[in-house]
Scaffold this motif. Sequence first.
Motif, PDB file in Angstrom:
ATOM      1  N   PRO A  98       0.838  -1.210   0.000  1.00 46.38           N
ATOM      2  CA  PRO A  98       0.000   0.000   0.000  1.00 46.38           C
ATOM      3  C   PRO A  98       0.867   1.252   0.000  1.00 46.38           C
ATOM      4  N   PRO A  99       0.254   2.403  -0.198  1.00 46.27           N
ATOM      5  CA  PRO A  99       1.048   3.634  -0.157  1.00 46.27           C
ATOM      6  C   PRO A  99       1.685   3.809   1.219  1.00 46.27           C
ATOM      7  N   PRO A 100       2.847   4.435   1.263  1.00 47.38           N
ATOM      8  CA  PRO A 100       3.482   4.672   2.569  1.00 47.38           C
ATOM      9  C   PRO A 100       2.661   5.663   3.378  1.00 47.38           C
ATOM     10  N   PRO A 101       2.795   5.597   4.681  1.00 45.68           N
ATOM     11  CA  PRO A 101       2.049   6.573   5.498  1.00 45.68           C
ATOM     12  C   PRO A 101       2.554   7.984   5.235  1.00 45.68           C
ATOM     13  N   GLU A 102       1.673   8.923   5.465  1.00 43.86           N
ATOM     14  CA  GLU A 102       2.079  10.328   5.298  1.00 43.86           C
ATOM     15  C   GLU A 102       3.104  10.668   6.364  1.00 43.86           C
ATOM     16  N   PRO A 103       4.103  11.475   5.969  1.00 42.25           N
ATOM     17  CA  PRO A 103       5.083  11.886   6.986  1.00 42.25           C
ATOM     18  C   PRO A 103       4.380  12.701   8.066  1.00 42.25           C
ATOM     19  N   ASP A 104       4.911  12.603   9.262  1.00 41.50           N
ATOM     20  CA  ASP A 104       4.331  13.378  10.364  1.00 41.50           C
ATOM     21  C   ASP A 104       4.493  14.857  10.090  1.00 41.50           C
TER      22      ASP A 104
END
Length: 149
Positions: free
Chosen positions: A133-139
Amino acid sequence: MNGDGLDGRDVTDGAFYEWLLSDHPAARAERDRRRTATYHADTGRAAAVRAWADKINAQPGAPQSMRDLAASMGPLADQTAARAETNYAEPDDAYVTRLRAQHETHMRVSGPPGSWDYRYPAHLTGPGAAAYPPPPEPDAPEPEPEAGA
């Protein structure tokens, strides 16, 4: 944002951009959506500029400076529209192959230390890419404390 939240993601996030070039079905759908939006924006702007140039050229009393500007902007608008048509007509597989090669070059030249031999990740190509899946959004960055606080 659409249901999967990808349309608001920034391609300057390297991990997301790498995934966006993957063979994951959602990445393909997001590329298609972005390419279509870019095509419509580019052709719309070009049409607006061409219409303005035609309007100026149709006015016999228009100042010469405006006529000169219209004479230069009209052909540029036509070139922009033609370029948008050409870019939009490029098949996705050719588009992705070209962008992956550009991304590899960018990473080798401008990437973090140790990336001189970067290769596009094999796990993001082919049918197996659907498992990633797409990587998580950066904090979001922490807010800076106020001065004197």
